[in-house]
Design an enzyme around this catalytic site. Structure first.
Site, PDB file in Angstrom:
ATOM      1  N   HIS A  86      90.376  83.027 -17.001  1.00 19.35           N
ATOM      2  CA  HIS A  86      89.782  83.099 -15.665  1.00 19.35           C
ATOM      3  C   HIS A  86      88.304  83.440 -15.868  1.00 19.35           C
ATOM      4  CE1 HIS A  86      93.974  84.442 -14.991  1.00 19.35           C
ATOM      5  NE2 HIS A  86      93.882  83.974 -13.768  1.00 19.35           N
ATOM      6  N   ASP A 133      87.879  87.082 -16.425  1.00 24.93           N
ATOM      7  CA  ASP A 133      88.412  87.669 -17.666  1.00 24.93           C
ATOM      8  C   ASP A 133      87.302  87.886 -18.678  1.00 24.93           C
ATOM      9  OD1 ASP A 133      90.933  87.185 -16.623  1.00 24.93           O
ATOM     10  OD2 ASP A 133      91.271  85.378 -17.817  1.00 24.93           O
ATOM     11  N   GLU A 136      99.335  75.679  -9.770  1.00 23.07           N
ATOM     12  CA  GLU A 136     100.431  76.459 -10.363  1.00 23.07           C
ATOM     13  C   GLU A 136     101.257  77.105  -9.257  1.00 23.07           C
ATOM     14  OE1 GLU A 136      99.226  79.101 -13.549  1.00 23.07           O
ATOM     15  OE2 GLU A 136     100.786  80.524 -13.008  1.00 23.07           O
ATOM     16  N   GLU A 138     105.243  77.563 -14.418  1.00 24.80           N
ATOM     17  CA  GLU A 138     105.436  78.810 -15.166  1.00 24.80           C
ATOM     18  C   GLU A 138     106.901  79.245 -15.083  1.00 24.80           C
ATOM     19  OE1 GLU A 138     102.473  81.843 -14.910  1.00 24.80           O
ATOM     20  OE2 GLU A 138     103.955  83.450 -14.924  1.00 24.80           O
ATOM     21  N   HIS A 145     107.700  82.151 -12.761  1.00 23.87           N
ATOM     22  CA  HIS A 145     107.529  81.795 -11.352  1.00 23.87           C
ATOM     23  C   HIS A 145     108.729  80.997 -10.843  1.00 23.87           C
ATOM     24  CE1 HIS A 145     102.848  82.143 -11.637  1.00 23.87           C
ATOM     25  NE2 HIS A 145     103.485  83.224 -12.065  1.00 23.87           N
ATOM     26  N   ASP A 153     103.053  77.276 -18.208  1.00 22.05           N
ATOM     27  CA  ASP A 153     102.800  78.675 -18.552  1.00 22.05           C
ATOM     28  C   ASP A 153     104.091  79.208 -19.157  1.00 22.05           C
ATOM     29  OD1 ASP A 153     100.195  78.673 -17.868  1.00 22.05           O
ATOM     30  OD2 ASP A 153     100.341  80.171 -16.279  1.00 22.05           O
ATOM     31  N   ASP A 169     107.099  89.504 -11.521  1.00 23.55           N
ATOM     32  CA  ASP A 169     106.526  88.647 -12.557  1.00 23.55           C
ATOM     33  C   ASP A 169     106.212  89.495 -13.788  1.00 23.55           C
ATOM     34  OD1 ASP A 169     105.588  86.220 -13.426  1.00 23.55           O
ATOM     35  OD2 ASP A 169     103.646  86.364 -12.446  1.00 23.55           O
ATOM     36  N   ASP A 202     106.150  88.473 -16.927  1.00 21.53           N
ATOM     37  CA  ASP A 202     105.356  87.722 -17.921  1.00 21.53           C
ATOM     38  C   ASP A 202     105.664  88.119 -19.358  1.00 21.53           C
ATOM     39  OD1 ASP A 202     104.068  86.321 -15.918  1.00 21.53           O
ATOM     40  OD2 ASP A 202     102.292  87.593 -15.905  1.00 21.53           O
ATOM     41  N   ASP A 261     101.306  82.592 -20.944  1.00 20.68           N
ATOM     42  CA  ASP A 261     100.909  83.491 -19.859  1.00 20.68           C
ATOM     43  C   ASP A 261     101.861  84.694 -19.938  1.00 20.68           C
ATOM     44  OD1 ASP A 261      99.926  84.681 -17.652  1.00 20.68           O
ATOM     45  OD2 ASP A 261     100.271  83.014 -16.276  1.00 20.68           O
TER      46      ASP A 261
HETATM   47  C1  XLS Z   1      99.965  84.880 -12.078  1.00 18.91           C
HETATM   48  C2  XLS Z   1      99.614  83.591 -12.629  1.00 18.91           C
HETATM   49  C3  XLS Z   1      98.248  83.544 -13.265  1.00 18.91           C
HETATM   50  C4  XLS Z   1      97.821  82.111 -13.451  1.00 18.91           C
HETATM   51  C5  XLS Z   1      96.363  81.949 -13.619  1.00 18.91           C
HETATM   52  O1  XLS Z   1     101.104  85.192 -11.820  1.00 18.91           O
HETATM   53  O2  XLS Z   1     100.608  83.206 -13.537  1.00 18.91           O
HETATM   54  O3  XLS Z   1      98.243  84.245 -14.457  1.00 18.91           O
HETATM   55  O4  XLS Z   1      98.475  81.515 -14.523  1.00 18.91           O
HETATM   56  O5  XLS Z   1      95.654  82.454 -12.553  1.00 18.91           O
HETATM   57 NI    NI Z   2     100.518  81.598 -14.839  1.00 21.37          NI
HETATM   58 NI    NI Z   3     102.660  84.563 -13.498  1.00 22.42          NI
END
Ligand code: XLS
Ligand code: NI
Ligand code: NI
Length: 439
Positions: A99, A102, A230, A266, A269, A294, A305, A307, A337
């Site tokens: 991002h 970031d 996404e 993702e 998600h 992702d 989430d 991750d 991700d």
């Molecule tokens: C958040 C998203 C984010 C996107 C990029 O849940 O996964 O990380 O991949 O903004």
């Molecule tokens: Ni993501």
């Molecule tokens: Ni995410």
């Protein structure tokens, strides 16, 4: 300067017990004219790997990070870029994603923020010149800063819309400069908490206006990367507008955006939307909209989430099944991700987690490839639908039947013979592939 004391990670094969080696991922292995690294196109997520400090709603950061010795924000930003390239090179990961926020701190105005970004982007470009590492995708963070409390493109405040537009304009310019393969729109806070204060139709129209402006600007500056949306069902808002693949594709179709966008799917998600990862990949694939992935995993016991780094071979196999059936991911790739757990705070955990993820997807890819080559599922599926290849079924598909002819055909039949769906047989078959592969 080296931030990590580890040597470059190499493939040692399934017998190896070395945690700093690949057991299944041999980047140079060639299959159908492409190397495994070209099939998989792994990417490190800058935000989770370089920025996540281990804090959670109950406690402060825990991560031990060698680049945190410097405290000046711009020095820290530059040091993290150095660390990122070192990490990617040592891990044999060819891409990374970031991002805008970031990589560089925000200033008092967007102009100042952009100046900070320019300095860091110049530094990234210097690295890109001498490294084999490339940028998979760039995106704009339009959810952390309080200005985005009510959304960005869907904010009720037109000044926030303007700010978001200017931010994406800059991020697209950066994407072009660093030759990103894709540009991602994840709708951060594009959603709502209550319909009592929300004009849903107007917000969705604004989101479409915003994406059209992005398409126009990408064309204007000659950014050739793939634009991606996404989907995510919830979090941070109770209801995110890009809920899932089906919802997002319908939105893109309604607002005539399907020629310009694909989806970034993702895993976690998908789970939040109440789908499997494979469902989301399949839905995107059969609509010609599967762009990138992702690659993480959720926790079945947690509704948010998390991750996590992907380690589930079964899920990875079914996901890679969709990717191979898609003919690969073209400009897309597998972006981790994913973040290490708060308790996995050592620098070596960053290496081991990525190695685990890469090995999981490499094994999953090879398993899926074998399943597809053997037509293990294709044959069962073809057989299941075979009543449509002849007689009345063939007529339904070719369009020669209608309600009246179908009624005539069926009206005096006493019993219809169905056949077993064989789900258990197929589940056992997938197990057999996985277990045979391991032995
Ligand atoms: C958040 C998203 C984010 C996107 C990029 O849940 O996964 O990380 O991949 O903004
Ligand atoms: Ni993501
Ligand atoms: Ni995410």
């Amino acid at each position: 300067m080296d931030f990590f004391k580890f040597a470059r990670i190499r493939y040692e094969g399934p017998e190896s017990m070395n945690p700093f080696a690949f057991k299944y991922y041999d980047p140079d292995e060639r299959i159908e004219g492409k190397t495994l690294s070209e099939w998989l196109r792994f990417a490190v997520a800058f935000w989770h790997t370089l920025n996540y400090d281990g804090s959670d709603p109950f406690g402060v950061g825990t991560m031990v990070r060698p680049w945190s010795r410097t405290s000046h924000p711009m020095d820290l930003a530059l040091a993290k870029v150095d660390a990122l390239f070192e990490l990617c090179e040592k891990l044999n990961v060819e891409y990374f994603c970031f991002h805008d926020r970031d990589v560089a701190p925000e200033g008092a105005t967007l102009r100042e923020t952009n100046k900070n970004l320019d300095i860091v982007v110049r530094h990234i470009k210097d690295h890109l010149k001498t490294s084999s590492v490339k940028v998979l995708w760039v995106t704009a963070n339009m959810f952390s800063n309080p200005r985005y409390v009510h959304g960005a493109a869907t904010s009720p405040n037109s000044e926030v819309f303007a700010y978001a537009a200017a931010q994406v304009k800059k991020a697209l310019e950066i994407a072009k400069e660093v030759e990103a393969q894709n540009y991602v729109f994840w709708g951060g806070r594009e959603g709502y908490e209550t319909l009592l204060n929300t004009d849903m139709q107007f917000e969705l129209e604004n989101m479409a206006r915003f994406l059209h402006m992005a398409v126009d600007y990408a064309k204007e500056i000659g950014f050739n990367g793939q634009l991606l949306v996404e989907p995510k069902a919830k979090e941070p808002t109770k209801h995110q507008y890009d809920f899932d693949a089906a919802n997002t594709i319908a939105f893109l179709q309604k607002y005539e955006l399907t020629d310009y966008f694909k989806l970034n799917i993702e895993a976690n998600h998908a789970t939040l939307a109440g789908h499997t990862f494979q469902h989301e990949l399949r839905y995107a694939r059969i609509n010609g909209m599967l762009g990138s992935i992702d690659a993480n995993q959720g926790d079945p016991l947690l509704g948010w989430d998390v991750d996590r780094f992907p380690t589930n071979i079964y899920e990875a196999t079914l996901a890679m099944y969709e990717v191979i059936k898609n003919g690969g991911l073209s400009k897309g790739g597998l972006n981790f991700d994913a973040k290490v757990r708060r308790g996995s705070f050592m620098p070596e955990d960053l290496f081991i987690s990525h190695i685990a993820g890469m090995d999981t997807f490499a094994a999953g890819w090879k398993l899926a490839y074998k399943i597809i080559q053997d037509k293990a599922l294709d044959e069962a599926i073809a057989h299941r639908y075979s009543s449509y290849t002849e007689g009345i079924g063939k007529g339904i598909v070719s369009g020669s039947e209608n309600f009246k002819t179908l009624e005539e055909y069926i009206i005096d039949r006493k019993e219809l013979a169905n056949v077993s769906g064989e789900q258990e047989r197929l589940e056992a078959l997938i197990n057999q592939y996985i277990l045979n592969y391991a032995s």
